[in-house]
Design a protein around this motif. Structure first.
Motif, PDB file in Angstrom:
ATOM      1  N   TYR A 167      68.445  68.909  -6.270  1.00  0.00           N
ATOM      2  CA  TYR A 167      67.533  68.845  -5.125  1.00  0.00           C
ATOM      3  C   TYR A 167      67.556  70.176  -4.368  1.00  0.00           C
ATOM      4  O   TYR A 167      68.604  70.783  -4.180  1.00  0.00           O
ATOM      5  N   ASP A 185      63.561  71.555   1.623  1.00  0.00           N
ATOM      6  CA  ASP A 185      62.344  72.163   2.159  1.00  0.00           C
ATOM      7  C   ASP A 185      62.576  72.399   3.655  1.00  0.00           C
ATOM      8  O   ASP A 185      63.708  72.256   4.149  1.00  0.00           O
ATOM      9  N   HIS A 197      61.874  70.674   6.199  1.00  0.00           N
ATOM     10  CA  HIS A 197      62.345  69.491   6.937  1.00  0.00           C
ATOM     11  C   HIS A 197      63.865  69.333   6.802  1.00  0.00           C
ATOM     12  O   HIS A 197      64.559  69.133   7.789  1.00  0.00           O
ATOM     13  N   ASP A 198      64.344  69.412   5.559  1.00  0.00           N
ATOM     14  CA  ASP A 198      65.793  69.260   5.334  1.00  0.00           C
ATOM     15  C   ASP A 198      66.552  70.356   6.072  1.00  0.00           C
ATOM     16  O   ASP A 198      67.574  70.098   6.700  1.00  0.00           O
ATOM     17  N   ARG A 256      70.395  59.228  -0.093  1.00  0.00           N
ATOM     18  CA  ARG A 256      70.972  60.229   0.816  1.00  0.00           C
ATOM     19  C   ARG A 256      70.041  60.478   2.006  1.00  0.00           C
ATOM     20  O   ARG A 256      70.464  60.461   3.161  1.00  0.00           O
ATOM     21  N   GLN A 257      68.772  60.692   1.712  1.00  0.00           N
ATOM     22  CA  GLN A 257      67.853  61.013   2.800  1.00  0.00           C
ATOM     23  C   GLN A 257      67.677  59.815   3.732  1.00  0.00           C
ATOM     24  O   GLN A 257      67.691  59.966   4.956  1.00  0.00           O
ATOM     25  N   TRP A 258      67.542  58.637   3.168  1.00  0.00           N
ATOM     26  CA  TRP A 258      67.364  57.431   4.000  1.00  0.00           C
ATOM     27  C   TRP A 258      68.582  57.193   4.903  1.00  0.00           C
ATOM     28  O   TRP A 258      68.459  56.817   6.068  1.00  0.00           O
ATOM     29  N   THR A 295      58.687  51.797   4.807  1.00  0.00           N
ATOM     30  CA  THR A 295      59.897  52.272   4.125  1.00  0.00           C
ATOM     31  C   THR A 295      59.854  51.955   2.632  1.00  0.00           C
ATOM     32  O   THR A 295      60.613  52.522   1.841  1.00  0.00           O
ATOM     33  N   ARG A 296      58.957  51.039   2.224  1.00  0.00           N
ATOM     34  CA  ARG A 296      58.801  50.747   0.795  1.00  0.00           C
ATOM     35  C   ARG A 296      58.480  52.056   0.058  1.00  0.00           C
ATOM     36  O   ARG A 296      57.587  52.812   0.459  1.00  0.00           O
ATOM     37  N   LEU A 297      59.245  52.327  -0.985  1.00  0.00           N
ATOM     38  CA  LEU A 297      59.086  53.606  -1.698  1.00  0.00           C
ATOM     39  C   LEU A 297      57.732  53.689  -2.384  1.00  0.00           C
ATOM     40  O   LEU A 297      57.203  52.697  -2.889  1.00  0.00           O
ATOM     41  N   THR A 298      57.203  54.890  -2.409  1.00  0.00           N
ATOM     42  CA  THR A 298      55.916  55.135  -3.073  1.00  0.00           C
ATOM     43  C   THR A 298      56.155  55.793  -4.428  1.00  0.00           C
ATOM     44  O   THR A 298      57.179  56.444  -4.649  1.00  0.00           O
ATOM     45  N   GLU A 350      56.749  59.480  -3.912  1.00  0.00           N
ATOM     46  CA  GLU A 350      58.067  59.915  -3.483  1.00  0.00           C
ATOM     47  C   GLU A 350      59.074  59.861  -4.643  1.00  0.00           C
ATOM     48  O   GLU A 350      59.912  60.742  -4.799  1.00  0.00           O
ATOM     49  N   ARG A 366      58.226  62.784  -6.739  1.00  0.00           N
ATOM     50  CA  ARG A 366      58.633  64.036  -6.077  1.00  0.00           C
ATOM     51  C   ARG A 366      60.147  64.242  -6.241  1.00  0.00           C
ATOM     52  O   ARG A 366      60.601  65.321  -6.611  1.00  0.00           O
ATOM     53  N   TYR A 383      64.480  61.525   8.747  1.00  0.00           N
ATOM     54  CA  TYR A 383      64.111  61.110   7.392  1.00  0.00           C
ATOM     55  C   TYR A 383      63.494  59.715   7.368  1.00  0.00           C
ATOM     56  O   TYR A 383      62.496  59.475   6.698  1.00  0.00           O
ATOM     57  N   PRO A 418      58.348  56.805   7.352  1.00  0.00           N
ATOM     58  CA  PRO A 418      59.454  57.673   6.939  1.00  0.00           C
ATOM     59  C   PRO A 418      58.929  59.059   6.569  1.00  0.00           C
ATOM     60  O   PRO A 418      57.725  59.227   6.299  1.00  0.00           O
ATOM     61  N   PHE A 423      59.069  60.660   3.943  1.00  0.00           N
ATOM     62  CA  PHE A 423      58.427  60.824   2.633  1.00  0.00           C
ATOM     63  C   PHE A 423      56.941  60.458   2.657  1.00  0.00           C
ATOM     64  O   PHE A 423      56.200  60.851   1.765  1.00  0.00           O
ATOM     65  N   ARG A 424      56.505  59.724   3.682  1.00  0.00           N
ATOM     66  CA  ARG A 424      55.070  59.451   3.796  1.00  0.00           C
ATOM     67  C   ARG A 424      54.346  60.523   4.620  1.00  0.00           C
ATOM     68  O   ARG A 424      53.131  60.483   4.789  1.00  0.00           O
TER      69      ARG A 424
END
Lengths: 554, 161
Positions: free
Chosen positions: A2, A5, A7-8, A150-152, A279-282, A285, A288, B147, B156, B158-159
Motif C-alpha cells: 500500500y 495518498d 489523505h493518509d 487498517r483504514q477502517w 460503510t458497506r464496501l464497494t 474500493e 482500488r 477514514y 467513509p 473510500f466513498r
C-alpha cells in the motif's frame, strides 16, 4: 504494498501533531498522568521496567527497504542500536526517551509508518500470513483486506475505549499461518459455490489468562459486508463487554457468557441496521486496494532449470542443504522461493535485530526481493520473492550476517516474549530460559531429527509468547517472589487448533532445560516411524511425559 | 459553575441533573432547566425546552427508542474516561433514534476524547469551570478528515476518494 495518498499522509501528520501537543501538556503538568496513559498507549508508548518502550506498527507485517533503513536510523539515533520483532509482527524500540517520541513518530511518518493503536484498549494491528501473496496454498491474497481493516480501524471514534484490547487476523490460505483461531476476530477468506469471495468469521478466540479457541459466527460473510459486520461485533462488545474486571474484559469472556448463539443474534440485530450503510464496501474500493498488491515484475522461469545448479550445490554442501530444507519455502511462481531470515541464533534474544542488520536486510531486499520484507508472528523476517537461482549467493551473504541459522520450524526457533528483563508485567525472565534451551539443543542434526517443533515461552500469563499454542509451552510464574516455570504440552496454533495442557508442578529455572530434555527423550523413544512430536503427543497423551519428568525430578 | 462548549464557543452550563425519580418528583420542573432520568421522561414524554433526558453510562441500548427524537436535549454522563460505552450510545441516539437535538457529553470524559466524541454525535460538552477551553477547542479539531463513517460524516473516506 500500500502507498499513502494525501489523505493518509495528512491523517498521520495530524496524529503526530496531536501527540506532540499531548506530550507537551503532560510534561508541563496540564495533562494528568492517568489521562496521558491511554493516550501514550494508543501511540505505542509503554513505560517499562527500565525505560519507555515504543511499539511501531508494521501493518500485516509488510515493510519496504526504505522503512527498514529508517528503523535502523531511529534505533541508532534515539535508542541503543537494536529493535525487537513482536508476535503481532510489529517492531519495538526498547529505550527511547519519552520527550523524543514525537520526533521519532515524525521521522516514521516520512516513510509512511506510525505507532497508531499498537497498544491500549482499541483495535490493534491486523496480522496475517507472512507468506501472503506468494504461498502456493493461497486461495485469496489477504493483504488488501488487511489494509481495508487498517483504514477502517485507524482512529475509529467509537472503538478507541473498548473494555479491552482487540485483535484481528486474516488468513487466505489452506494452512493457517496467522493463528486466526486465537484472535478476538479471525477471518478466513473463502469462496462460496457461486465463486464469490467472502469470509468465515470466527470470534472470541484468544490466549492470555483464559485461552479460548475462536468460534465460528458466520460461515460465509460476503466481502462487501466485511466492515459493517466488524462494526456490529464491535458495537455489541463495546456496550456489553465486562468493564468491572480487566481479566474478564476480552470479547472471549462475553461470547462464552452469552453463548455463541445469543451473541451471534445480538450481532445480527445490530448488523441489520448497519448492513446497507455507506460503510458497506464497494467494488471500486476493493479494486482500488487490490491494485496496491499486484504481482511484482516476476520473470518467467523454468523451475527445474533454475534449481539445477542449486541442487548440485546442495549435494556438495551440507550446511547449505540444511538451510534449503528449513529456511526456504515454496512459492506460487516457478523459479521463485520465499526465504526466512532466522532471528533466533543462539545467544541473541529471539526476535532481536541490530541497526546494521536492518540495513543489511534492506540491501538484500533491494537486491533479491523487489525491495520488500515481511515480519512474522514467529519473530523472524521473510524475503518473499527470491529467484531460485540466487539462493546460493544469498545463503552465503546471510551466513556472513548471522541470518542463516538453519533452525526455522525447529525447537530452537522459539517464540519468546521480552520477559522480566524488560517487561514490568512479567513474573519471570524468559530470554535466559530460551538461551539455555538453545544451548542445550545446539546440535543441528539432533534438532532436525526432532522434526517440526514449536516451543513458546511467556514470562507471565498474559501469554505474549503464545505458550498455550506451543507444542511445548513454557510459562513463567512467580512463587513467593521466586521465578518458576510451568510446562505445557500439545498446543497447536494452526488449523487443528488446540490449547496445551499443563504437565504438572512448575520447575525452577535451573530445572527447565532438563525437563524439556526429558520430554524430548520420551518422544524419541515412543515415536512411531516419522511421527511428529505433536502427533506423538496426541496419540500418547500427557501421562508418559508426566511420569518420566516428575520421576526424575523426584 | 461548569461550562458548556458548543458551536465553537463557551457558555455557562445552566442545566441541573436529577439522577433519581425522587428528586424529579420533589422538583418543580418549570423552575429551571433539568435533565431527568429516561423513565421519568417516558412517563410524560412532552417536548420541552427546559427538560431534557439524562442517560447514565450503563444505559442499555434497547432502552433507547425512537420516542427520544422528540427531545431537544439529552446528556450522557461518562463515569471514567476509560469507559467508552458513551460513544456507542451516542451513535445509536443519532443513527437509530434519529435524535437531532443537543447531545451533551457530561461527567468524566477527557479533553483528548473531544474529537472522537464529536464524531460520535455529541455537539455540546460540559467541562469544569477552570477548564482550559482554548486548548479544548484545539483538541476538538485534532483531525480534519477521517477514514471511517461516523455521525459527522456519513460517507467513509473510500466513498469520497
Amino acid at each position: 504494498m500500500y502507498v499513502y495518498d494525501e489523505h493518509d499522509r495528512q491523517l498521520i501528520a495530524q496524529r503526530v501533531a496531536q501527540f506532540r501537543r499531548q506530550t507537551e501538556r503532560y510534561l508541563e503538568g496540564s495533562l494528568p498522568a492517568e489521562q496521558f496513559l491511554p493516550i501514550r498507549l494508543q501511540n505505542g508508548l509503554y513505560v517499562q521496567r527500565l525505560a519507555p518502550m515504543l511499539r511501531i506498527a508494521v501493518p500485516y507485517g509488510l515493510l519496504n527497504s526504505r522503512q527498514l533503513r529508517k528503523l535502523a536510523h531511529i534505533s541508532r539515533h534515539y535508542d541503543k542500536g537494536y529493535v525487537h520483532v513482536t508476535t503481532r509482527q510489529n517492531i519495538q524500540f526498547n529505550w527511547p526517551a519519552l520527550e523524543e517520541v514525537p520526533n521519532i513518530l515524525e521521522e516514521l511518518a516520512d516513510v509512511e509508518m506510525h505507532a497508531v493503536q499498537t497498544s491500549g484498549n482499541c483495535i490493534r494491528n491486523t496480522t496475517t500470513d507472512h507468506f501472503a501473496g506468494v504461498a502456493p496454498d493461497e486461495l485469496i491474497d489477504p493483504r488488501p483486506y488487511c489494509e481495508i481493516i487498517r483504514q477502517w480501524s485507524t482512529f475509529h471514534p467509537e472503538y478507541a475505549f473498548l473494555p479491552r484490547k482487540f485483535k484481528i487476523a486474516v488468513s487466505g490460505s489452506d494452512e493457517d499461518r496467522a493463528a486466526i483461531r486465537f484472535h478476538d476476530i479471525g477471518l478466513q477468506l473463502v469462496t462460496n459455490n457461486e465463486g464469490e469471495i467472502g469470509f468465515t468469521v470466527m470470534v472470541g478466540g484468544g490466549l492470555g489468562r483464559t485461552p479460548v479457541i475462536g468460534k465460528v459466527i458466520r460461515e460465509f460473510l460476503p466481502e462487501h459486508d466485511l466492515l459493517t459486520y466488524l462494526e456490529a461485533i464491535l458495537r455489541v462488545y463495546n456496550l456489553r463487554g465486562r468493564r468491572d474486571n480487566k481479566y474478564k474484559a476480552r470479547i472471549k469472556i462475553l461470547v462464552n457468557a452469552m453463548g455463541i448463539e445469543a451473541f451471534s443474534e445480538a450481532v445480527e440485530q445490530t448488523w441489520q441496521k448497519l448492513q446497507d450503510s455507506p460503510t458497506r464496501l464497494t467494488d471500486k474500493e476493493i479494486k482500488r486496494t487490490k491494485s496496491f498488491f499486484t504481482e511484482p515484475d516476476y520473470q518467467s522461469f523454468d523451475d527445474t532449470a533454475e534449481m539445477a545448479e542449486i541442487n548440485r550445490l546442495r549435494g556438495e554442501n551440507t550446511a547449505f542443504a540444511h538451510w534449503l530444507a528449513h529456511n526456504v519455502h515454496p512459492h506460487r511462481m516457478a523459479g521463485y522461493r520465499a526465504i526466512t531470515l532466522s532471528l533466533k541464533p543462539t545467544g541473541v534474544a529471539p526476535g532481536d535485530i541490530t541497526d546494521s542488520q536492518l540495513e543489511t536486510i534492506a540491501n538484500l531486499a533491494d537486491e533479491y526481493s523487489f525491495g520488500e520484507v515481511r515480519t512474522t508472528h514467529l519473530q523472524n523476517m521473510v524475503l518473499g520473492d527470491v529467484p531460485a537461482h540466487k539462493l546460493y549467493e544469498l545463503w552465503q551473504t546471510l551466513s556472513t550476517h548471522g541470518f542463516a541459522t538453519a533452525n526455522v520450524g525447529t525447537l530452537t526457533d522459539m517464540i519468546c516474549c521480552p520477559g522480566g528483563d524488560f517487561c514490568s508485567l512479567a513474573n519471570a525472565k524468559s530470554i535466559p530460559v530460551a538461551e539455555a534451551i538453545q544451548r542445550e539443543f545446539d546440535n543441528l542434526d539432533y534438532l532436525y531429527d526432532l522434526g517440526p517443533l514449536d516451543l513458546n515461552i511467556s514470562g507471565c500469563m498474559n501469554a505474549c509468547g503464545h505458550h498455550h499454542v506451543g507444542h511445548i509451552g513454557i510459562l513463567g510464574v512467580d512463587k513467593k517472589g521466586e521465578e518458576f516455570y510451568q510446562i505445557q504440552l500439545g498446543g497447536n496454533a494452526k488449523n487443528n487448533a488446540a490449547l496445551a495442557k499443563v504437565l504438572g508442578p512448575a520447575f525452577s529455572r535451573a530445572e527447565v532445560t532438563n525437563a524439556v530434555k526429558t520430554i524430548i527423550n520420551v518422544y524419541l523413544e515412543q515415536r512411531q516411524s516419522d511421527e511428529s512430536f505433536l502427533d506423538a503427543y496426541n496419540r500418547l497423551g500427557l501421562a508418559p511425559f508426566k511420569e518420566r519428568v516428575y520421576a526424575k525430578a523426584n | 459553575m461548569p461550562k458548556l462548549i458548543k458551536n465553537g464557543t463557551t457558555e455557562a452550563f445552566h442545566w441541573q441533573i436529577l439522577r433519581d425519580s425522587d428528586a424529579v418528583s420533589a422538583t418543580d420542573l418549570n423552575s429551571g432547566q433539568y435533565l431527568i432520568p429516561l423513565n421519568d421522561w417516558l412517563a410524560a414524554p412532552t417536548p420541552s425546552r427546559n427538560v431534557g433526558v439524562w442517560l447514565a453510562i450503563d444505559t442499555q441500548p434497547e432502552e433507547l427508542t425512537k420516542a427520544l427524537k422528540n427531545l431537544e436535549t439529552i446528556a450522557i454522563e461518562f463515569g471514567s474516561f476509560m469507559d467508552g460505552r458513551g460513544f456507542s450510545l451516542a451513535h445509536i441516539l443519532r443513527e437509530d433514534c434519529d435524535f437531532s437535538g443537543e447531545l451533551q457529553a457530561a461527567g468524566g470524559f477527557m479533553q483528548d476524547q473531544l474529537f472522537y466524541l464529536k464524531r460520535c454525535g455529541f455537539n455540546a460538552f460540559v467541562v469544569p469551570d477552570d477548564a482550559d477551553t482554548d486548548s479544548m477547542l484545539v483538541s476538538l479539531g485534532d483531525f480534519s478528515d477521517s477514514y471511517q463513517a461516523a455521525c459527522d460524516e456519513p460517507r467513509p473516506l473510500f466513498r469520497r476518494r
